[in-house]
Scaffold this motif. Structure first.
Motif, short mmCIF file in Angstrom:
data_model
loop_
_atom_site.label_atom_id
_atom_site.label_comp_id
_atom_site.label_asym_id
_atom_site.label_seq_id
_atom_site.Cartn_x
_atom_site.Cartn_y
_atom_site.Cartn_z
N ILE A 15 0.87 -1.22 0.05
CA ILE A 15 0.04 -0.06 0.06
C ILE A 15 1.00 1.24 -0.01
O ILE A 15 0.67 2.09 -0.80
CB ILE A 15 -1.04 -0.13 1.23
CG1 ILE A 15 -1.88 -1.03 1.16
CG2 ILE A 15 -1.68 1.57 1.38
CD1 ILE A 15 -2.70 -1.50 2.43
N ILE A 16 1.93 1.27 0.98
CA ILE A 16 2.73 2.46 0.95
C ILE A 16 3.39 2.76 -0.27
O ILE A 16 3.58 3.85 -0.90
CB ILE A 16 3.66 2.34 2.09
CG1 ILE A 16 2.82 2.30 3.34
CG2 ILE A 16 4.88 3.47 2.08
CD1 ILE A 16 3.99 1.94 4.54
N ALA A 17 4.10 1.55 -1.08
CA ALA A 17 4.85 1.62 -2.11
C ALA A 17 3.83 1.97 -3.38
O ALA A 17 4.47 3.05 -4.22
CB ALA A 17 5.43 0.22 -2.58
N SER A 18 2.66 1.80 -3.63
CA SER A 18 1.73 2.08 -4.49
C SER A 18 1.30 3.44 -4.50
O SER A 18 0.98 3.94 -5.51
CB SER A 18 0.66 0.97 -4.73
OG SER A 18 -0.40 1.20 -3.50
N LEU A 19 1.11 3.96 -3.33
CA LEU A 19 0.59 5.43 -2.94
C LEU A 19 1.74 6.34 -2.62
O LEU A 19 1.31 7.59 -2.79
CB LEU A 19 -0.67 5.25 -1.88
CG LEU A 19 -1.58 4.33 -2.34
CD1 LEU A 19 -2.60 4.15 -0.95
CD2 LEU A 19 -2.32 5.07 -3.46
N LYS A 20 2.79 6.31 -2.35
CA LYS A 20 3.73 7.18 -1.75
C LYS A 20 3.96 8.37 -2.75
O LYS A 20 4.39 9.32 -2.40
CB LYS A 20 5.12 6.72 -1.48
CG LYS A 20 5.85 6.07 -2.45
CD LYS A 20 7.38 5.45 -2.07
CE LYS A 20 8.13 4.91 -3.20
NZ LYS A 20 9.26 4.46 -2.56
N ASP A 21 3.94 8.12 -4.23
CA ASP A 21 4.14 9.22 -5.17
C ASP A 21 3.12 9.97 -5.44
O ASP A 21 3.20 10.93 -6.34
CB ASP A 21 4.96 8.59 -6.07
CG ASP A 21 6.22 7.96 -5.79
OD1 ASP A 21 6.91 8.40 -4.90
OD2 ASP A 21 6.78 6.82 -6.43
N ALA A 25 -0.28 12.00 -0.52
CA ALA A 25 -0.39 10.33 -0.28
C ALA A 25 -0.60 9.99 1.22
O ALA A 25 -1.03 8.86 1.20
CB ALA A 25 0.99 9.84 -0.56
N MET A 26 -0.57 10.80 2.29
CA MET A 26 -0.59 10.54 3.75
C MET A 26 -1.81 9.78 3.85
O MET A 26 -2.22 8.82 4.48
CB MET A 26 -0.29 11.54 4.64
CG MET A 26 -0.49 11.20 5.93
SD MET A 26 1.09 10.53 7.06
CE MET A 26 2.00 12.06 6.85
N LEU A 27 -3.02 10.64 3.49
CA LEU A 27 -4.49 10.10 3.81
C LEU A 27 -4.63 8.76 3.09
O LEU A 27 -5.20 7.76 3.63
CB LEU A 27 -5.30 11.07 3.90
CG LEU A 27 -5.62 12.17 4.89
CD1 LEU A 27 -6.43 13.31 4.60
CD2 LEU A 27 -5.53 11.60 6.36
N PRO A 28 -4.35 8.79 1.89
CA PRO A 28 -4.79 7.60 1.12
C PRO A 28 -4.08 6.25 1.69
O PRO A 28 -4.57 5.09 1.67
CB PRO A 28 -4.24 7.75 -0.34
CG PRO A 28 -4.47 9.27 -0.54
CD PRO A 28 -4.19 9.89 0.86
N ILE A 29 -2.90 6.59 1.91
CA ILE A 29 -1.95 5.42 2.63
C ILE A 29 -2.81 4.90 4.02
O ILE A 29 -2.97 3.70 4.21
CB ILE A 29 -0.57 5.80 2.89
CG1 ILE A 29 0.08 5.89 1.51
CG2 ILE A 29 0.30 4.86 3.69
CD1 ILE A 29 1.50 6.38 1.59
N LEU A 30 -3.03 5.94 4.89
CA LEU A 30 -3.65 5.62 6.22
C LEU A 30 -4.96 4.87 5.84
O LEU A 30 -5.21 3.80 6.41
CB LEU A 30 -3.72 7.08 7.15
CG LEU A 30 -2.53 7.55 7.43
CD1 LEU A 30 -2.54 8.78 8.02
CD2 LEU A 30 -1.77 6.46 8.40
N MET A 47 7.37 3.27 8.82
CA MET A 47 7.52 2.95 7.17
C MET A 47 6.81 4.01 6.67
O MET A 47 7.46 4.36 5.47
CB MET A 47 6.73 1.67 7.29
CG MET A 47 7.54 0.30 7.77
SD MET A 47 6.38 -1.03 8.00
CE MET A 47 6.01 -1.26 6.19
N ILE A 48 5.76 4.50 7.15
CA ILE A 48 4.94 5.54 6.26
C ILE A 48 5.96 6.88 6.33
O ILE A 48 6.05 7.51 5.40
CB ILE A 48 3.93 5.95 6.94
CG1 ILE A 48 2.84 4.66 6.79
CG2 ILE A 48 3.00 7.08 6.45
CD1 ILE A 48 1.71 4.60 7.85
#
Length: 174
Positions: A15-21, A25-30, A47-48
């Motif tokens: 999840i982190i890898a797919s959304l970090k860029d 990105a913080m809220l979508p990752i969470l 990790m986040i």
């Protein structure tokens, strides 16, 4: 969803890898982590932070600012009681007291048997049918104490396993 007491490192990493860029990105990752794990594990915070080039405090600040994020595994069922004015005017405070007494927990806690997590929520958009609650993904309106008790009874009813009794019954028949 994964086991309530264990989180899936591989899913969280993905999840982190797919959304970090993505921008913001913080809220979508969470949200992604909580949607798959049921909560945001504290061990995922570093990790986040690393992936987003933020501090752990910044990530923790976002998690603690938004009431919808959990940092502990929820119970099997999440019960949210609407605390908005319309529901308050229609008896939500009395319902709230009953629910807390029935489940033997306060807000943001989980029952000892891990069946129910109780959370406050501020408007379910069901104002004309207050007081309202959400149980898992279902919104229920015009909730009375009796109606709540029926909901809890329905959710906790478990079929009895009579298999251990079968040999005893067979012996009595013989």
């Amino acid at each position: 969803m994964t086991n309530r007491t264990q989180w899936n490192l591989e899913q969280v990493t993905q999840i982190i890898a797919s959304l970090k860029d993505t921008p913001g990105a913080m809220l979508p990752i969470l949200h992604g982590i909580q949607d798959t794990q049921g909560y945001v594990p504290p061990d995922a915070v570093p990790m986040i932070a690393e992936a987003l080039n933020q501090t752990r405090a910044e990530v923790h600040g976002v998690i603690s600012f938004y009431h919808l994020f959990r940092t502990t595994p929820p119970g099997k069922h999440v019960v949210q009681i609407c605390r908005a004015e319309a529901c308050q005017a229609r008896g939500a405070r009395a319902l709230e007291a009953h629910v807390k007494a029935k489940l033997h927990i306060d807000y943001n806690n989980t029952t000892l048997d891990q069946e129910f997590t109780l959370e406050p929520i501020y408007c379910l958009g069901n104002c004309a049918c207050g007081p309202s609650i959400r149980v898992d993904d279902d919104i229920v309106g015009r909730v009375t104490t009796d109606k709540f008790d029926l909901i809890v009874d329905e959710l906790t009813t478990v079929a009895l396993d009579l298999a251990p009794l079968n040999p005893v019954r067979q012996e009595k028949k013989a």
